[in-house]
Design a protein around this motif. Structure first.
Motif, mmCIF file in Angstrom:
data_model
loop_
_atom_site.group_PDB
_atom_site.id
_atom_site.type_symbol
_atom_site.label_atom_id
_atom_site.label_comp_id
_atom_site.label_asym_id
_atom_site.label_seq_id
_atom_site.Cartn_x
_atom_site.Cartn_y
_atom_site.Cartn_z
ATOM 1 N N VAL A 203 0.850 -1.192 0.000
ATOM 2 C CA VAL A 203 0.000 0.000 0.000
ATOM 3 C C VAL A 203 0.887 1.243 0.000
ATOM 4 N N ILE A 204 1.934 1.225 0.825
ATOM 5 C CA ILE A 204 2.919 2.303 0.888
ATOM 6 C C ILE A 204 4.303 1.673 0.963
ATOM 7 N N LYS A 205 5.213 2.179 0.162
ATOM 8 C CA LYS A 205 6.583 1.660 0.169
ATOM 9 C C LYS A 205 7.565 2.826 0.261
ATOM 10 N N VAL A 206 8.269 2.898 1.371
ATOM 11 C CA VAL A 206 9.299 3.921 1.562
ATOM 12 C C VAL A 206 10.626 3.307 1.127
ATOM 13 N N GLU A 207 11.143 3.764 -0.001
ATOM 14 C CA GLU A 207 12.297 3.112 -0.625
ATOM 15 C C GLU A 207 13.594 3.246 0.188
ATOM 16 N N LYS A 208 13.875 4.425 0.698
ATOM 17 C CA LYS A 208 15.118 4.642 1.441
ATOM 18 C C LYS A 208 14.788 5.089 2.854
ATOM 19 N N ALA A 209 14.211 4.162 3.618
ATOM 20 C CA ALA A 209 13.849 4.496 4.993
ATOM 21 C C ALA A 209 15.091 4.679 5.862
ATOM 22 N N THR B 35 2.993 8.379 1.503
ATOM 23 C CA THR B 35 2.050 8.278 0.392
ATOM 24 C C THR B 35 2.244 6.972 -0.350
ATOM 25 N N SER B 36 1.243 6.619 -1.145
ATOM 26 C CA SER B 36 1.301 5.372 -1.911
ATOM 27 C C SER B 36 2.405 5.402 -2.950
ATOM 28 N N GLY B 37 2.887 6.594 -3.282
ATOM 29 C CA GLY B 37 3.998 6.707 -4.228
ATOM 30 C C GLY B 37 5.353 6.486 -3.597
ATOM 31 N N GLY B 38 5.351 6.236 -2.293
ATOM 32 C CA GLY B 38 6.610 5.963 -1.626
ATOM 33 C C GLY B 38 7.265 7.194 -1.026
ATOM 34 N N ALA B 39 6.616 8.354 -1.167
ATOM 35 C CA ALA B 39 7.192 9.568 -0.609
ATOM 36 C C ALA B 39 7.030 9.576 0.906
ATOM 37 N N GLY B 40 7.932 10.253 1.565
ATOM 38 C CA GLY B 40 7.845 10.358 3.012
ATOM 39 C C GLY B 40 9.185 10.130 3.661
ATOM 40 N N SER B 41 9.493 10.927 4.633
ATOM 41 C CA SER B 41 10.751 10.788 5.358
ATOM 42 C C SER B 41 10.448 10.704 6.839
ATOM 43 N N PRO B 42 11.377 10.226 7.659
ATOM 44 C CA PRO B 42 11.111 10.118 9.094
ATOM 45 C C PRO B 42 10.869 11.490 9.713
ATOM 46 N N ILE B 43 9.986 11.535 10.690
ATOM 47 C CA ILE B 43 9.729 12.795 11.372
ATOM 48 C C ILE B 43 10.792 13.064 12.428
ATOM 49 N N HIS B 44 11.556 12.034 12.773
ATOM 50 C CA HIS B 44 12.684 12.237 13.673
ATOM 51 C C HIS B 44 13.694 11.098 13.509
ATOM 52 N N LYS B 45 14.984 11.441 13.645
ATOM 53 C CA LYS B 45 16.063 10.453 13.615
ATOM 54 C C LYS B 45 16.766 10.474 14.967
ATOM 55 N N PHE B 46 16.881 9.305 15.573
ATOM 56 C CA PHE B 46 17.500 9.189 16.890
ATOM 57 C C PHE B 46 18.882 8.542 16.722
ATOM 58 N N LYS B 47 19.912 9.280 17.110
ATOM 59 C CA LYS B 47 21.283 8.818 16.939
ATOM 60 C C LYS B 47 21.988 8.781 18.296
ATOM 61 N N GLY B 48 22.057 7.570 18.863
ATOM 62 C CA GLY B 48 22.696 7.406 20.158
ATOM 63 C C GLY B 48 23.462 6.115 20.273
ATOM 64 N N HIS B 49 23.584 5.392 19.147
ATOM 65 C CA HIS B 49 24.334 4.136 19.113
ATOM 66 C C HIS B 49 25.552 4.285 18.210
ATOM 67 N N SER B 50 26.574 3.504 18.503
ATOM 68 C CA SER B 50 27.790 3.517 17.684
ATOM 69 C C SER B 50 27.909 2.268 16.823
ATOM 70 N N ASP B 51 26.858 1.436 16.835
ATOM 71 C CA ASP B 51 26.857 0.220 16.016
ATOM 72 C C ASP B 51 25.417 -0.108 15.626
ATOM 73 N N ALA B 52 25.253 -1.169 14.844
ATOM 74 C CA ALA B 52 23.949 -1.512 14.270
ATOM 75 C C ALA B 52 22.878 -1.708 15.337
ATOM 76 N N VAL B 53 21.695 -1.142 15.093
ATOM 77 C CA VAL B 53 20.544 -1.308 15.984
ATOM 78 C C VAL B 53 19.848 -2.619 15.634
ATOM 79 N N LEU B 54 19.641 -3.473 16.643
ATOM 80 C CA LEU B 54 19.090 -4.802 16.419
ATOM 81 C C LEU B 54 17.639 -4.949 16.864
#
Length: 467
Positions: free
Chosen positions: A288-294, A330-349
């Motif tokens: 229904v909605i696809k965010v390509e580069k989340a 949107t159904s066209g895949g548009a949309g970006s995060p409303i906030h980015k949380f950066k507090g880790h120094s390695d991959a979030v699991l």
């Protein structure tokens, strides 16, 4: 030689950080328990609360044991005593042995699992029913109370699952979710597919078979499956059921899936293609909605807010957590995060919303940290500082630093507010095995500031009276 030196330095730094954290345990925590694991655990979940007492409650725990092959992999059912809020003395929680098993955790039952136990998820409508992902295409369903207790010895035949969910064409190892409102199961795998089942189908089919009637149209197919990967010995057979739907839209492995808290038909998925996809079973099998580069890398985890169904969290190998508002997508895949949380120094699991406060969530990562965030505080900080930079991560208000290896998974206790279970894989840091920790932060950390100050003032007055 350089690699060995770097390894030694990394271990030394880890131990220094751990020692610093341990010295602060009596101040930071209302309660804390440490349980040494012989084998790493890839998943940990709270089961039902089974007893209540004056000073503590008893809960079920579900854990996995990933062995080196010398013994069978196991699904562990344990009983855990959780000390109630403001009961444990600081001296009590301060003294724990990292190399010992906690007296608060007692093994109740062992199930010999066919293959690794990569994920465990309990059924909200009946938390004695759990699903597991393993290193095969199938999802296994277990009735914890009905399963016999087994002993993990070399050569033992594996336990028989109560139901097998089929439908994946390749291994499905990590993406697994249970629906909050109906007995539905969701899975994703290396076949790039998201697969949906109803366990209710199996119940209905079994009841119909007892009455000599036929299966109703539209439900999944049921059969008896004999599989060397699952059944163990050649005489073991488990009933199996086919999917209600298979959803195609990812270009790589699906790493995690999650249901919308208020809808059986709506769910989302993330994967190694860096996509976040929203699905609706009522409109077909396409996104229904696809965010390509989340994210800028593989996405490992996703969670949907149970208090506000518009908010979705994702955690990635780019070390960040993103929060999306589905009203902005949107159904066209548009949309970006409303906030980015950066507090880790390695991959979030692992990411997970707090069941006790709608704006709070946790994130666990390969850096050994379990961060607790409040997105409302992040917005306030953003408004306050404007374009100025700050040294700390906005919204981050607590860091659990008790693990010395990568934190694989954690789970908020749904019936004991602010109590968390977390597990780490310590094989690369302190010589092997894993660590299970059960903890609750000091309530003065998350309660409203005015309320805490008023309590401290009252305590100050009490001390003056005592003098």
């Amino acid at each position: 030689m350089k690699k060995e030196r770097a390894k030694v330095e990394e271990v030394s730094t880890t131990e220094e950080k751990y020692a610093q954290w341990k010295s602060q345990v009596p101040v930071l925590y209302d309660w804390f328990a440490n349980h040494n694991l012989v084998w790493p655990s890839l998943s940990c979940r709270w089961g039902p609360q089974i007893e209540q007492a004056v000073y503590k409650n008893k809960h079920r725990l579900y854990l996995s044991e990933q062995t080196d092959g010398s013994l069978p992999n196991t699904l562990i059912v344990a009983n855990c005593e959780v000390v109630k809020s403001r009961v444990a003395a600081a001296e009590h929680i301060e003294h724990f042995n990292e190399e010992a098993r906690s007296p608060f955790v007692k093994k109740y039952k062992t199930i010999l699992h066919p293959g690794e136990v990569n994920r465990i998820r309990e059924l909200p409508q009946n938390s004695k029913i759990v699903a597991t992902h393993t290193d095969s295409p199938d999802v296994l369903i277990w009735d914890i109370e009905a399963q016999p207790n087994r002993h993990a010895v070399l050569g033992a035949s594996v336990s028989r699952p109560d139901l097998i969910l089929t439908g994946h064409q390749d291994n499905a190892e990590f993406a697994l979710a249970m629906c909050p409102t109906e007995p539905f199961v969701l899975s994703g795998g290396k076949d790039k597919s998201v697969v949906l089942w109803s366990i209710q189908d199996h119940i209905s089919i079994s009841a119909a078979a007892d009455q000599g009637s036929t299966k109703s149209p539209g439900s999944g197919s049921s059969s008896v499956k004999q599989d060397s990967k699952v059944g163990g010995d050649s005489t073991t057979m488990s009933p199996s059921i086919g999917p209600r739907g298979i959803y195609q839209g990812h270009r790589n492995t699906v790493e995690d899936v999650q249901f919308c808290p208020t809808s059986v038909q709506e769910f989302c998925s993330v994967g190694d293609d860096s996509c976040l996809i929203l699905w609706d079973a009522r409109v077909g099998f396409n996104p229904v909605i696809k965010v390509e580069k989340a994210h800028d890398a593989d996405i490992h985890c996703v969670d949907w807010n149970h208090h506000d169904e518009n908010l979705i969290l994702t955690g990635s190998a780019d070390n960040s957590v993103h929060m999306f508002d589905r009203r902005n997508l949107t159904s066209g895949g548009a949309g970006s995060p409303i906030h980015k949380f950066k507090g880790h120094s390695d991959a979030v699991l692992c990411v997970q919303w707090c069941p006790d406060k709608s704006s709070v969530f946790g994130s666990a990562a390969e850096d050994g940290l379990l961060n607790i965030w409040d997105h409302e505080k992040a917005w306030k900080a953003k408004e306050r500082i404007g374009t100025r930079t700050r040294s700390t991560s906005p919204g981050l208000f607590f860091q659990h630093g008790g693990h010395r290896g990568k934190v694989i998974e954690f789970h908020w206790n749904p019936s004991d507010p602010w109590t968390i279970i977390s597990v780490s894989d310590d094989c690369d840091t302190i010589g092997g095995g894993g660590t299970l920790q059960i903890w609750r932060m000091n309530d003065m950390i998350y309660r409203p500031k005015e309320e805490v100050l008023a309590e401290l003032e009252q305590f100050k007055s009490h001390l003056n009276t005592c003098k």
